[in-house]
Design an enzyme around this catalytic site. Structure first.
Site, short mmCIF file in Angstrom:
data_model
loop_
_atom_site.label_atom_id
_atom_site.label_comp_id
_atom_site.label_asym_id
_atom_site.label_seq_id
_atom_site.Cartn_x
_atom_site.Cartn_y
_atom_site.Cartn_z
N ARG A 44 1.29 -0.77 -0.09
CA ARG A 44 0.08 -0.43 -0.08
C ARG A 44 0.69 1.55 -0.60
O ARG A 44 1.67 1.47 0.34
CB ARG A 44 -1.38 0.02 1.40
N LYS A 100 -0.98 -17.39 13.62
CA LYS A 100 -1.15 -19.05 13.75
C LYS A 100 -1.49 -19.61 12.47
O LYS A 100 -1.43 -20.91 12.92
CB LYS A 100 -2.21 -18.51 15.04
N ILE A 131 0.36 -12.38 26.08
CA ILE A 131 1.01 -13.78 26.82
C ILE A 131 2.01 -13.85 26.53
O ILE A 131 2.43 -15.11 25.86
CB ILE A 131 -0.62 -14.62 27.47
N LYS A 200 -4.63 -21.85 17.32
CA LYS A 200 -4.02 -22.04 18.68
C LYS A 200 -3.08 -23.22 19.43
O LYS A 200 -2.25 -22.58 19.95
CB LYS A 200 -4.79 -20.52 19.60
#
Length: 404
Positions: A44, A100, A131, A200
């Site tokens: 872009r 993922k 996390i 996940k």
């Protein structure tokens, strides 16, 4: 000075760039040298971007530059992310990612290539946003056998379920609210159908066991069938409702699944609300370890991407080696055992207790009978429901019950 590149300057990529600019002094102190963003790949035009002078449209300058030692792939999707990741690893550059889908699909191959080339492929940001969970599993729990993982791995679905409990909203109303707040995409299928959580839990399971499950073999259910009536029954009986990704090692097999669960209020996962994620890891020596934090968003995900970059620069990153699960891995889901909440119409209580003598009857509203079965296998449940159907019973709702 170490120089890095970012593939994709979207929400996460911009967060990574911002972090290395705003926290430059902190990163330098932790790494012992500066870490500087040299390239940002995006197709872009971004004339107003503070990183406009770093933009390139082709990966070739990044591949050809020997000064770039680490590349952050935050494009999402399989292609061209897969091709770009392979090219970077082939060129002797470590790659860190939040992707993922890519890790769950090609993790075995990309980890092997990184090891062959003497570089790293890291993906802390792919499972829990901010996390830290993969690194602790691989490093801090390395001497343990991980016997189970149970996690709230998708902030969108957790927000929807929280609103169904707190506000008494229907699924449809809670989804609309999540979309208005930017927590859910216009097309939310990957979240609400459990696909995101499936990817996940496959990555977490592989990090714990070294075996990557084929996502196509992972039993995956979303939250679209959950009714406000189910929410009220759960709340009345001391449960909450969560979409959980689970890996469970049992004497008769290893199971990987994604499903809504009734979760006891005494379980720490029950208090994980809104867009937050929570992950429990059970080990044979460490016992139960809990991880909690923001599971998505520009800054939280950028934090995990940056942590992997810092690990590579400092030289304390840990390599993983995965193999691909065989055709019988995970274990046949029909053997998975747990309790089940059932809402049945057209049947009397005595018919249920004939089939399950120790079933727990939660009550009846005159139209439906709410039942908690004993701990049974999926095959036993299927057979029992067939028997009930022959007696005129109709299944209105079915949710598994977490028995941890």
């Amino acid at each position: 000075m170490k120089q890095i590149a970012v593939l994709g300057l979207g929400v996460v990529g911009r967060g990574v760039a911002d972090l290395f600019r705003e926290n430059a002094a902190t990163v330098a102190a932790r790494c012992g040298e500066e870490v500087v963003l040299k390239y940002a790949l995006d197709i872009r035009d971004m004339p107003d971007s503070p990183y406009a002078n770093l933009l390139v449209r082709s990966i070739d300058p990044i591949l050809a530059d020997p000064e770039v030692s680490v590349v952050a792939e935050v494009m999402g999707g399989l292609h061209p992310a897969y091709e770009y990741t392979r090219a970077c690893l082939d060129a002797g550059k470590s790659v860190v990612t939040s992707n993922k889908e890519l890790v769950a699909t090609y993790g075995v191959e990309l980890l092997a290539l990184a090891r062959e080339k003497g570089v790293y492929y890291l993906f802390e940001a792919s499972t829990g946003g901010a996390i830290p969970v993969i690194a602790p599993i691989v490093r801090d729990l390395a001497a343990n056998e991980v016997t189970g993982i149970s996690g709230i791995l998708n902030g969108t679905t957790n927000y929807i379920l929280t609103r169904m409990f707190r506000a008494g909203a229907s699924f449809e109303a809670a989804l609309t609210e999540a979309q208005q707040k930017g927590y859910a995409e216009r097309n939310p299928a990957a979240d609400i159908e459990g696909i995101d959580a499936c990817r996940k839990i496959c990555i977490l399971s592989a990090s714990a066991t070294g075996i990557l499950p084929d996502p196509a073999r992972v039993h995956t259910e979303g939250i679209t069938a959950i009714r406000q009536k189910d929410v009220r029954i759960a709340e009345k009986n001391g449960y909450t409702l969560k979409l959980l990704g689970k890996m469970e090692k049992k004497p008769w097999g290893t199971f990987v699944l994604v499903s809504p669960f009734f979760v006891k209020r005494t379980d720490p996962l029950s208090s994980v609300e809104d867009v937050f994620n929570g992950i429990k890891v059970s080990c044979n020596y460490a016992g139960e370890v809990m991880f909690y934090g923001r599971g998505a968003g520009s800054h939280p995900t950028a934090s995990a991407v940056a942590a992997d970059i810092v690990s590579v620069v400092r030289g304390d990153a840990k390599r993983q080696t995965w193999t691909l699960g065989e055709e019988d891995y995970p274990t046949d889901f029909r053997l998975y055992r747990t309790r089940h909440y059932l809402a049945l119409s057209g049947v009397e209580q005595n018919a249920v207790t004939v089939i399950w003598e120790d079933a727990e009857i939660l009550g009846s509203d005159g139209e439906e009978l709410a039942v908690l079965t004993p701990e049974i296998s999926e095959q036993e449940l299927e057979d029992s429901l067939a028997r009930l159907s022959s007696l005129g019973a109709r299944l209105q709702s079915h949710i598994r019950v977490s028995v941890e």
